[in-house]
Design an enzyme around this catalytic site. Structure first.
Site, PDB file in Angstrom:
ATOM      1  N   ASN A 170      12.895   0.790  -2.323  1.00 39.00           N
ATOM      2  CA  ASN A 170      14.245   0.986  -1.675  1.00 39.00           C
ATOM      3  C   ASN A 170      15.349   0.388  -2.887  1.00 39.00           C
ATOM      4  O   ASN A 170      15.966   1.563  -3.380  1.00 39.00           O
ATOM      5  CB  ASN A 170      14.282   0.201  -0.376  1.00 39.00           C
ATOM      6  CG  ASN A 170      15.717   0.558   0.616  1.00 39.00           C
ATOM      7  OD1 ASN A 170      16.781   0.336  -0.257  1.00 39.00           O
ATOM      8  ND2 ASN A 170      15.531   0.893   1.582  1.00 39.00           N
ATOM      9  N   VAL A 188      15.240   5.138   2.458  1.00 43.62           N
ATOM     10  CA  VAL A 188      16.570   5.290   2.383  1.00 43.62           C
ATOM     11  C   VAL A 188      17.227   4.747   3.815  1.00 43.62           C
ATOM     12  O   VAL A 188      16.786   5.523   4.783  1.00 43.62           O
ATOM     13  CB  VAL A 188      17.009   6.918   2.131  1.00 43.62           C
ATOM     14  CG1 VAL A 188      18.491   7.039   2.252  1.00 43.62           C
ATOM     15  CG2 VAL A 188      16.301   7.339   0.860  1.00 43.62           C
ATOM     16  N   ASP A 189      17.785   3.919   3.770  1.00 43.20           N
ATOM     17  CA  ASP A 189      18.565   3.208   5.053  1.00 43.20           C
ATOM     18  C   ASP A 189      20.034   3.865   5.204  1.00 43.20           C
ATOM     19  O   ASP A 189      20.584   3.464   3.969  1.00 43.20           O
ATOM     20  CB  ASP A 189      18.419   1.874   4.962  1.00 43.20           C
ATOM     21  CG  ASP A 189      17.009   1.239   4.917  1.00 43.20           C
ATOM     22  OD1 ASP A 189      16.297   2.052   5.404  1.00 43.20           O
ATOM     23  OD2 ASP A 189      16.832   0.309   4.153  1.00 43.20           O
ATOM     24  N   TYR A 190      20.274   4.380   6.163  1.00 37.37           N
ATOM     25  CA  TYR A 190      21.739   4.747   6.305  1.00 37.37           C
ATOM     26  C   TYR A 190      22.365   4.172   7.945  1.00 37.37           C
ATOM     27  O   TYR A 190      21.591   4.400   8.577  1.00 37.37           O
ATOM     28  CB  TYR A 190      21.800   6.412   6.003  1.00 37.37           C
ATOM     29  CG  TYR A 190      21.433   7.080   7.057  1.00 37.37           C
ATOM     30  CD1 TYR A 190      20.019   7.446   7.137  1.00 37.37           C
ATOM     31  CD2 TYR A 190      22.262   7.618   8.316  1.00 37.37           C
ATOM     32  CE1 TYR A 190      19.441   8.142   8.191  1.00 37.37           C
ATOM     33  CE2 TYR A 190      21.705   8.542   9.078  1.00 37.37           C
ATOM     34  CZ  TYR A 190      20.173   8.852   9.163  1.00 37.37           C
ATOM     35  OH  TYR A 190      19.824   9.465  10.135  1.00 37.37           O
ATOM     36  N   TYR A 216      22.474   2.226   2.514  1.00 36.13           N
ATOM     37  CA  TYR A 216      22.300   0.653   2.342  1.00 36.13           C
ATOM     38  C   TYR A 216      21.138   0.386   1.670  1.00 36.13           C
ATOM     39  O   TYR A 216      20.070   1.154   1.788  1.00 36.13           O
ATOM     40  CB  TYR A 216      22.627  -0.013   3.736  1.00 36.13           C
ATOM     41  CG  TYR A 216      24.059  -0.108   4.283  1.00 36.13           C
ATOM     42  CD1 TYR A 216      24.611   1.024   4.765  1.00 36.13           C
ATOM     43  CD2 TYR A 216      24.740  -1.454   4.147  1.00 36.13           C
ATOM     44  CE1 TYR A 216      25.768   0.776   5.320  1.00 36.13           C
ATOM     45  CE2 TYR A 216      25.995  -1.371   4.572  1.00 36.13           C
ATOM     46  CZ  TYR A 216      26.494  -0.299   5.317  1.00 36.13           C
ATOM     47  OH  TYR A 216      27.806  -0.084   5.810  1.00 36.13           O
TER      48      TYR A 216
END
Lengths: 203, 264
Positions: free
Chosen positions: B106, B132-134, B144
């Protein structure tokens, strides 16, 4: 029975070893030692990663000549898995053109159609060759777990079992005592256990 | 035909598996708890893949995490993807040596692309899953990193293009807003971006029942659905969900359930 998993620093060999132990293989060794390989009953050539790097490491450890002697000349059963299968072929363009071990007539190339998701990841159906000992006892088109960006194609009869992803490619082959599978039997649930059991018992 | 996948994600935090809600972590139980409540080796036979994420906030030791992975994967014959806090080739290698088949990355995707390239050169792109953090704010999907704490200067679409150029193997797309809610995936965003992704797409964040999994699997471009919801799928929740999904005619692997005979 002693099965040696060739250790040359390419990927996770732990899961292959634990699968063989689960299948009650009494002696599972992870090694690249020439004497240990000579004294094995069967050999598994694993591999994840770059073809070029793998061949380089195999040549540095002089495993290419040893595997030729043991499996091509002396007919010791050999199973290549994933990249290990590809290495048994003639060539690959991954990281520049490289020759493989050349034990079977197959060449490796990249999945390259536009719009196709690459790598090819997940369970996919395999159409077994009727003569394949590895698929003894299977019916229909069993699912196995694949994860790869390059695949082997062959115009010749290498007793291939095939899988379809933007056309058929070699999912497995068997030429006498030398076999290979593109998928990961050690990650393919009961189907994979059954296939490895066939390698243990039928080769 | 290439099958779609059902993936279970385990979030690990300082010795415990946790339930995450919008990235706030609640301890649930340790490895023994997981074994008792999930019968893990048994349940693994209804999963296509397992992802284990080290979200430890205080002691993010990769070697402790690797030791736990080694215990967890014993007699589990499915692909294991592990990661969280990997900052070097040595740390990645430690996970591969302890039973990981792929690694999930990440923060380093953004902060250290050279490490990602080195990983791909060594292990192949299929070994690297991009997490993928959003979060969605005023209609914009903001990306993020660092366990959802640090916003970067690329929006989701720009970031996905960047990842494609890095040649990572798969995308694990997680909506922080939906994470742990059990209200369903962020279908608006998924429908919007799925066609633009040429890599296998795993969707995560929000699945609360098998209907959500089915709804996700019905999207053509979605390769896999993931859930990290330890509560909603407890006990036989996952095997039951898989049966319903197969019955609904979706394209997922249907293994021969016969136990093979093993001579001792």
């Amino acid at each position: 029975m002693r099965i040696v998993i060739v250790e040359y620093g390419m990927g996770n060999v732990h899961s292959i070893a634990s699968t063989l132990k689960y299948l009650n293989v009494s002696d599972v060794i992870i090694s690249s030692d020439q004497e240990i390989l000579k004294n094995s009953d069967k050999i598994i050539l694993p591999g994840v990663g770059s073809f070029a790097k793998a061949m380089q490491r195999i040549r540095e450890a002089e495993l290419d000549t040893l595997l030729y002697k043991l499996s091509v000349e002396e007919k010791k059963p050999l199973l290549g898995i994933c990249l290990g299968m590809q290495l048994l072929g003639r060539s690959s363009p991954e990281d520049g053109y490289n020759e493989g071990l050349g034990f079977v007539n197959g060449d490796v190339s990249r999945f390259d159609s536009s719009g196709l998701k690459v790598p090819h990841v997940g369970f996919n159906q395999v159409k077994p060759s009727a003569q394949a000992k590895l698929f003894h006892g299977f019916t229909g088109t069993p699912d196995f777990y694949f994860t790869h960006s390059y695949r082997m194609l062959s115009d010749e009869d290498i007793n291939q079992s095939v899988c379809d992803y933007d056309g058929e490619f070699v999912a497995g082959f068997e030429v006498n005592n030398i076999a290979g599978v593109q998928f990961h039997p050690e990650l393919s649930q009961q189907n994979g256990l059954r296939l490895l059991k066939n390698f243990i018992e039928k080769f | 035909m290439l099958r779609k996948r059902i993936i279970f994600s385990l979030i690990y935090n300082d010795g415990f598996f946790t339930q995450s809600r919008n990235f706030r972590l609640q301890k649930v139980g340790d490895l023994k708890w997981l074994e008792k409540n999930y019968g893990f080796q048994k349940i693994a036979f209804s999963l296509d893949e397992l992802i284990v994420v080290n979200a430890s906030r205080t002691n993010k030791s990769v070697s402790d995490f690797a030791s736990m992975i080694r215990l967890l994967v014993n007699d589990v014959f499915i692909p294991i993807c592990a990661g969280g806090g990997i900052r070097s080739m040595e740390e990645a290698e430690l996970l591969f040596k302890n039973g990981a088949d792929k690694i999930i990355m990440n923060t380093a995707l953004y902060k250290n692309p050279e490490l990602i390239k080195e990983l791909i050169r060594n292990y192949g792109s299929q070994s690297v899953v991009a997490s993928v953090d959003y979060k969605t704010s005023n209609g914009i999907n903001e990306v993020y990193i660092a366990d959802g704490t640090e916003k970067i200067d690329k929006n989701l679409e720009q970031y996905l293009e960047y990842l494609e150029l890095l040649d990572i193997g798969e995308i694990y797309l997680n909506s922080v807003d939906k994470d742990g809610t059990g209200f369903g995936y962020d279908f608006a965003t998924i429908h919007d971006i799925a066609k633009k992704i040429n890599k296998p797409l795993i969707i995560a964040g929000g699945a609360g029942n098998e209907k959500h999994l089915i709804e996700g699997l019905q999207i053509n471009e979605v390769s896999a659905v993931a859930t990290a919801n330890l509560f909603n799928f407890i006990g036989d929740g996952l095997p039951n969900a898989r049966e319903k999904i197969i019955a609904s005619g979706l394209n997922i692997a249907n293994w021969n359930p016969d136990q093979i005979s093993i001579e001792s």
